[in-house]
Design a protein around this motif. Structure first.
Motif, PDB file in Angstrom:
ATOM      1  N   SER A 155      10.191  10.377  10.935  1.00 23.06           N
ATOM      2  CA  SER A 155       9.123  11.315  10.655  1.00 23.06           C
ATOM      3  C   SER A 155       8.514  11.050   9.995  1.00 23.06           C
ATOM      4  O   SER A 155       8.862  10.432   8.702  1.00 23.06           O
ATOM      5  CB  SER A 155       9.896  13.073   9.319  1.00 23.06           C
ATOM      6  N   ALA A 156       6.930  11.727   9.986  1.00 19.96           N
ATOM      7  CA  ALA A 156       5.667  11.266   9.907  1.00 19.96           C
ATOM      8  C   ALA A 156       4.694  11.963  10.023  1.00 19.96           C
ATOM      9  O   ALA A 156       4.933  13.015  10.234  1.00 19.96           O
ATOM     10  CB  ALA A 156       5.430  10.200  10.123  1.00 19.96           C
ATOM     11  N   TRP A 198      13.405  13.908   5.368  1.00 13.59           N
ATOM     12  CA  TRP A 198      14.174  12.546   4.962  1.00 13.59           C
ATOM     13  C   TRP A 198      15.565  12.629   4.643  1.00 13.59           C
ATOM     14  O   TRP A 198      15.875  11.784   4.357  1.00 13.59           O
ATOM     15  CB  TRP A 198      12.878  11.458   4.196  1.00 13.59           C
ATOM     16  N   LYS A 199      15.733  13.878   3.015  1.00 14.12           N
ATOM     17  CA  LYS A 199      16.405  14.087   2.678  1.00 14.12           C
ATOM     18  C   LYS A 199      17.530  14.553   3.447  1.00 14.12           C
ATOM     19  O   LYS A 199      19.274  14.346   3.522  1.00 14.12           O
ATOM     20  CB  LYS A 199      16.811  14.550   1.538  1.00 14.12           C
ATOM     21  N   ASN A 227       0.685  -1.195  -0.119  1.00 14.25           N
ATOM     22  CA  ASN A 227      -0.335  -0.249  -0.265  1.00 14.25           C
ATOM     23  C   ASN A 227       0.743   1.193   0.098  1.00 14.25           C
ATOM     24  O   ASN A 227       1.853   1.199   0.348  1.00 14.25           O
ATOM     25  CB  ASN A 227      -0.574  -0.692   1.126  1.00 14.25           C
ATOM     26  N   GLU A 228       0.116   2.473  -0.671  1.00 16.10           N
ATOM     27  CA  GLU A 228       0.466   3.513  -0.361  1.00 16.10           C
ATOM     28  C   GLU A 228       0.940   3.495   1.298  1.00 16.10           C
ATOM     29  O   GLU A 228       0.688   3.709   2.310  1.00 16.10           O
ATOM     30  CB  GLU A 228       0.349   5.226  -1.275  1.00 16.10           C
ATOM     31  N   ILE A 229       1.928   4.934   1.800  1.00 20.72           N
ATOM     32  CA  ILE A 229       2.887   5.551   2.581  1.00 20.72           C
ATOM     33  C   ILE A 229       1.096   6.242   3.256  1.00 20.72           C
ATOM     34  O   ILE A 229       0.427   6.678   2.436  1.00 20.72           O
ATOM     35  CB  ILE A 229       3.674   6.455   2.540  1.00 20.72           C
ATOM     36  N   SER A 230       0.814   5.980   4.394  1.00 18.46           N
ATOM     37  CA  SER A 230       0.471   6.926   5.159  1.00 18.46           C
ATOM     38  C   SER A 230       0.396   8.481   5.084  1.00 18.46           C
ATOM     39  O   SER A 230       1.498   8.363   6.091  1.00 18.46           O
ATOM     40  CB  SER A 230      -0.874   6.067   6.714  1.00 18.46           C
ATOM     41  N   TRP A 231      -0.925   9.202   4.484  1.00 18.80           N
ATOM     42  CA  TRP A 231      -0.136  10.958   4.899  1.00 18.80           C
ATOM     43  C   TRP A 231      -1.028  10.933   6.084  1.00 18.80           C
ATOM     44  O   TRP A 231      -1.765  11.981   6.284  1.00 18.80           O
ATOM     45  CB  TRP A 231      -0.413  11.708   3.744  1.00 18.80           C
ATOM     46  N   GLU A 279       2.796   7.598   8.385  1.00 17.45           N
ATOM     47  CA  GLU A 279       3.767   6.834   8.526  1.00 17.45           C
ATOM     48  C   GLU A 279       5.356   7.554   7.859  1.00 17.45           C
ATOM     49  O   GLU A 279       5.102   8.054   7.402  1.00 17.45           O
ATOM     50  CB  GLU A 279       3.547   5.435   7.588  1.00 17.45           C
ATOM     51  N   SER A 280       5.675   6.707   8.638  1.00 23.61           N
ATOM     52  CA  SER A 280       6.550   7.289   8.227  1.00 23.61           C
ATOM     53  C   SER A 280       8.232   6.019   6.982  1.00 23.61           C
ATOM     54  O   SER A 280       7.327   5.325   6.836  1.00 23.61           O
ATOM     55  CB  SER A 280       8.212   7.189   9.507  1.00 23.61           C
ATOM     56  N   PRO A 281       8.484   6.562   6.082  1.00 24.94           N
ATOM     57  CA  PRO A 281       9.571   5.957   5.587  1.00 24.94           C
ATOM     58  C   PRO A 281      10.054   4.599   6.224  1.00 24.94           C
ATOM     59  O   PRO A 281      10.238   3.357   6.151  1.00 24.94           O
ATOM     60  CB  PRO A 281      10.856   7.035   4.562  1.00 24.94           C
TER      61      PRO A 281
END
Length: 214
Positions: free
Chosen positions: A117-118, A110-111, A83-87, A123-125
């Motif tokens: 971090s989310a 993230w970079k 599934n896609e990341i949860s925003w 969700e976070s990466p």
């Protein structure tokens, strides 16, 4: 030499994509007319490939994107791990001026290497990576599936590609994507390594007539 050929696609366009609304894993939107046309164009271009299995997320936009292949009778499995990341609380909301800076700051974190971090309530990466790894292990545990098709989502694809190529999540955004783009990847069971053949390819969409509303 035992190899697996992986055709990895992002789902076709939805109305929320067109409007710039964040979908994430909590919004189960369907393809719009243009997304259906993209899916049909991809099917027409790759229906000759003898796929042994189709893998999708649990969200309908990925399954609709490969419906032509599923209708051929090709075996299909869906996984929440794709599934896609949860925003989180941002999902499904109309974009506003504050959103751009919010997402920019999150991506910058993230970079900078802060993969915990989310978005608020999301969700976070690292969490996405953790749920993807068991799915990848399942797919690789099936060497008899020589050609597979995986349909998933933009940010989730970026995370998955860093896993396959043993990269830090800092490199997520190196993997560009667009609706119904294709990444073609080979996996060698002898070396345990992946090889990129095609990146963000959309040549199968060139014959489509761009809708007037775009």
């Amino acid at each position: 030499m035992k190899r697996k050929s992986i055709y990895l696609i992002r789902h076709g366009e939805t109305d929320l994509n067109r409007r710039g609304v964040v979908q994430g894993s909590g919004v189960d939107s369907s393809l719009n007319e243009w997304g259906e046309a993209q899916a049909a164009a991809f099917f027409n271009a790759y229906q000759h490939v003898p796929f042994d299995k189709i893998y999708t997320s649990n969200l309908q936009r990925t399954q609709q994107s490969v419906r032509g292949f599923i209708n051929q009778g090709i075996a299909h499995e869906s996984y929440a791990g794709l599934n896609e990341i949860s925003w989180g609380l941002r999902e499904g909301k109309e974009p506003n001026t504050g959103d751009s800076s919010y997402y920019r700051d999150l991506v910058l974190a993230w970079k900078a290497g802060d993969f915990d971090s989310a978005a608020e309530g999301g969700e976070s990466p690292n969490q996405v990576r953790d749920r993807q790894i068991p799915v990848i292990e399942t797919i690789l545990s099936r060497p008899h599936e020589r050609n597979i098709l995986i349909a998933m989502h933009g940010r989730a694809m970026r995370v998955l590609l860093t896993i396959l190529f043993k990269e830090s999540l800092i490199h997520m955004d190196d993997y560009e994507h667009s609706n119904l783009c294709l990444y073609r990847i080979n996996y060698s069971y002898d070396t345990g390594l992946f090889e990129m053949e095609v990146r963000n390819d959309t040549t199968h969409l060139l014959s489509l007539e761009i809708p007037q509303t775009l």
